[in-house]
Design a protein around this motif. Structure first.
Motif, PDB file in Angstrom:
ATOM      1  N   CYS A 206       0.696  -1.291   0.004  1.00 37.48           N
ATOM      2  CA  CYS A 206       0.068  -0.081   0.115  1.00 37.48           C
ATOM      3  C   CYS A 206       0.848   1.119   0.036  1.00 37.48           C
ATOM      4  O   CYS A 206       0.526   2.121  -0.754  1.00 37.48           O
ATOM      5  CB  CYS A 206      -0.903   0.110   1.248  1.00 37.48           C
ATOM      6  N   CYS A 210       0.906   4.254  -2.929  1.00 41.16           N
ATOM      7  CA  CYS A 210       0.647   5.577  -2.347  1.00 41.16           C
ATOM      8  C   CYS A 210       1.744   6.573  -2.609  1.00 41.16           C
ATOM      9  O   CYS A 210       1.516   7.934  -2.353  1.00 41.16           O
ATOM     10  CB  CYS A 210       0.091   5.513  -0.928  1.00 41.16           C
ATOM     11  N   LYS A 211       2.766   5.989  -3.084  1.00 44.00           N
ATOM     12  CA  LYS A 211       4.059   7.075  -3.541  1.00 44.00           C
ATOM     13  C   LYS A 211       3.804   7.629  -5.212  1.00 44.00           C
ATOM     14  O   LYS A 211       3.764   6.851  -5.997  1.00 44.00           O
ATOM     15  CB  LYS A 211       5.336   6.583  -3.440  1.00 44.00           C
ATOM     16  N   GLN A 212       3.505   8.808  -4.810  1.00 42.57           N
ATOM     17  CA  GLN A 212       3.274   9.651  -6.426  1.00 42.57           C
ATOM     18  C   GLN A 212       4.244   9.137  -7.321  1.00 42.57           C
ATOM     19  O   GLN A 212       4.056   9.109  -8.577  1.00 42.57           O
ATOM     20  CB  GLN A 212       3.113  10.874  -6.202  1.00 42.57           C
ATOM     21  N   TRP A 219      -3.181   7.640  -9.553  1.00 47.86           N
ATOM     22  CA  TRP A 219      -2.742   8.893  -9.313  1.00 47.86           C
ATOM     23  C   TRP A 219      -3.083   9.857 -10.548  1.00 47.86           C
ATOM     24  O   TRP A 219      -3.067  11.079 -10.333  1.00 47.86           O
ATOM     25  CB  TRP A 219      -1.303   8.960  -9.262  1.00 47.86           C
ATOM     26  N   LEU A 268      -7.884   1.964  -1.558  1.00 42.70           N
ATOM     27  CA  LEU A 268      -6.948   2.840  -1.509  1.00 42.70           C
ATOM     28  C   LEU A 268      -7.433   4.404  -1.245  1.00 42.70           C
ATOM     29  O   LEU A 268      -6.518   4.999  -0.757  1.00 42.70           O
ATOM     30  CB  LEU A 268      -6.073   2.612  -2.839  1.00 42.70           C
ATOM     31  N   ARG A 269      -8.599   4.506  -1.733  1.00 41.03           N
ATOM     32  CA  ARG A 269      -9.052   5.985  -1.398  1.00 41.03           C
ATOM     33  C   ARG A 269      -9.278   6.131  -0.006  1.00 41.03           C
ATOM     34  O   ARG A 269      -9.118   7.084   0.617  1.00 41.03           O
ATOM     35  CB  ARG A 269     -10.272   6.215  -2.281  1.00 41.03           C
ATOM     36  N   ARG A 271      -6.939   5.286   2.055  1.00 44.25           N
ATOM     37  CA  ARG A 271      -5.762   5.611   2.699  1.00 44.25           C
ATOM     38  C   ARG A 271      -5.276   6.915   1.920  1.00 44.25           C
ATOM     39  O   ARG A 271      -4.724   7.574   2.727  1.00 44.25           O
ATOM     40  CB  ARG A 271      -4.702   4.640   2.248  1.00 44.25           C
ATOM     41  N   GLU A 272      -5.490   7.256   0.792  1.00 47.99           N
ATOM     42  CA  GLU A 272      -5.071   8.338  -0.125  1.00 47.99           C
ATOM     43  C   GLU A 272      -5.886   8.785  -0.890  1.00 47.99           C
ATOM     44  O   GLU A 272      -6.552   8.067  -1.840  1.00 47.99           O
ATOM     45  CB  GLU A 272      -3.647   8.097  -0.785  1.00 47.99           C
ATOM     46  N   ASN A 273      -6.588  10.082  -0.467  1.00 53.05           N
ATOM     47  CA  ASN A 273      -7.969  10.491  -1.206  1.00 53.05           C
ATOM     48  C   ASN A 273      -7.617  10.922  -2.661  1.00 53.05           C
ATOM     49  O   ASN A 273      -8.615  10.974  -3.490  1.00 53.05           O
ATOM     50  CB  ASN A 273      -8.327  11.528  -0.343  1.00 53.05           C
ATOM     51  N   LEU A 275      -6.166   9.359  -4.836  1.00 49.99           N
ATOM     52  CA  LEU A 275      -6.010   8.162  -6.034  1.00 49.99           C
ATOM     53  C   LEU A 275      -7.303   8.096  -6.317  1.00 49.99           C
ATOM     54  O   LEU A 275      -8.055   7.177  -6.182  1.00 49.99           O
ATOM     55  CB  LEU A 275      -5.466   6.968  -5.014  1.00 49.99           C
TER      56      LEU A 275
END
Length: 345
Positions: A206, A210-212, A219, A268-269, A271-273, A275
């Motif tokens: 994950c 989440c790393k851009q 992304w 995943l959203r 965790r990171e909105n 994415l």
């Protein structure tokens, strides 16, 4: 009561449905129970259904049962549970006999068992395969496993393995890792430690997604990038960047490509909105032709399926200004089969 040629005929519902005994004594109903009592979830009808007897509420059969017949049903329910426990115990013993190695069996016989079966001649009919499920308990052992640890040339330490870990140690020493892993998953304490390790792997996957800078497809939310949005590419990115998480989703969804993509996007959203590529894709489908009300977007946005309606409309306007091609293909996305995407959206 009806009287016919000197005989008194009881009303249907004044007698027991099963033993036909009179339930009205001195004009009063007593020692009886309703069979189809809607207020009771575990009524007589449902109990009989569990025992394999289905009955209907008809006008020519009584909807009451006497206490004696109720007691019989209760006893049958209790005895059936005991019988089922006996059946389950016998089935587990049969499964262990089929799946576990017999005590005292040497390696040569185990190797012969692991070999692939030879082809059966056309003239002979192979016996039907036995269906069995994996046993969840640790197999019993009659042998003793010891481990010798040598720290240097002078000091040696011999440890006797406990019965619940002896099989694991033995199979690891023989490099039979599949068998060892199976035994570990059935060991209560080891199973919890394995679960924690697997969750660490999922966490690492994950973090990678989440790393851009890893350029995961979710992304890519600009108008230019959304123009080339592809379920197949999203699927491939998941498989490349997070193989362990991908395998979990693939197993859960029975290798269904669109469900893998949708499940990963929504999860995943949380965790990171940011994415949100798939969410903008869904926005475009909903907004084409007018779109639903703002409240619908609010509910779907809480689930991570879409963005808010204001963001959806803003992104739609951005795409309309940037794209030279019309947006008609968004309203009619390509058909997505469970195994393959036939056309990129």
């Amino acid at each position: 009561m009806e009287q016919t040629q000197g005989c008194v005929k009881l009303p249907v519902n004044d007698s027991c449905r099963f033993c036909s005994s009179n339930l009205r004594i001195n004009g009063t109903l007593g020692s009886c129970k309703l069979i189809f009592d809607s207020r009771d979830k575990d009524n007589v009808c449902s109990q009989l259904s569990k025992l394999g007897l289905a009955i209907d509420n008809t006008s020519f059969r009584s909807y009451r049962i006497c206490r004696r017949c109720c007691t019989t049903i209760t006893r049958l329910m209790r005895d059936t549970e005991v019988l089922q426990k006996w059946k389950n115990a016998e089935r587990e013993i049969e499964i262990e006999i089929e799946t576990e190695t017999c005590p005292g069996e040497d390696d040569s016989s185990a190797d012969e068992r692991d070999r692939e079966p030879t082809e059966t001649p056309p003239s002979e009919t192979p016996p039907p395969a036995k269906k069995s499920r994996k046993s969840t308990g640790m197999p019993s052992r009659s042998s003793v496993t010891k481990v010798m640890i040598t720290y240097d040339k002078q000091n040696e330490n011999i440890l006797k393995c406990q019965s619940d870990t002896a099989g694991i140690v033995e199979n690891v020493a023989k490099r039979k890792f599949a068998r060892a892993a199976n035994l570990m998953s059935r060991h209560r304490e080891l199973k919890e430690h394995l679960k924690a390790s697997m969750l660490d792997v999922v966490e690492a996957d994950c973090v990678t997604l989440c790393k851009q800078q890893n350029q995961f497809m979710l992304w890519r939310t600009s108008a230019e990038e959304l123009q080339s949005f592809s379920f197949q590419e999203l699927h491939d990115d998941l498989k490349r960047l997070s193989p362990f998480l991908f395998n979990i989703l693939s197993k859960i969804t029975n290798d269904s490509l669109p469900h893998i993509c949708a499940a990963a996007s929504v999860a995943l959203r949380g965790r990171e909105n940011r994415l949100a590529a798939l969410s903008y894709y869904i926005n475009s489908v909903l907004l084409n032709g007018g779109g639903p009300k703002k409240e619908v977007f609010q509910q779907l946005a809480k689930l991570g399926i879409t963005t808010t309606k204001d963001n959806a409309v803003s992104k739609q306007q951005e795409m309309a200004n940037y794209w030279t091609a019309p947006l008609n293909h968004i309203a009619d996305p390509p058909s997505i089969s469970p195994k393959h995407i036939t056309d990129d959206s």
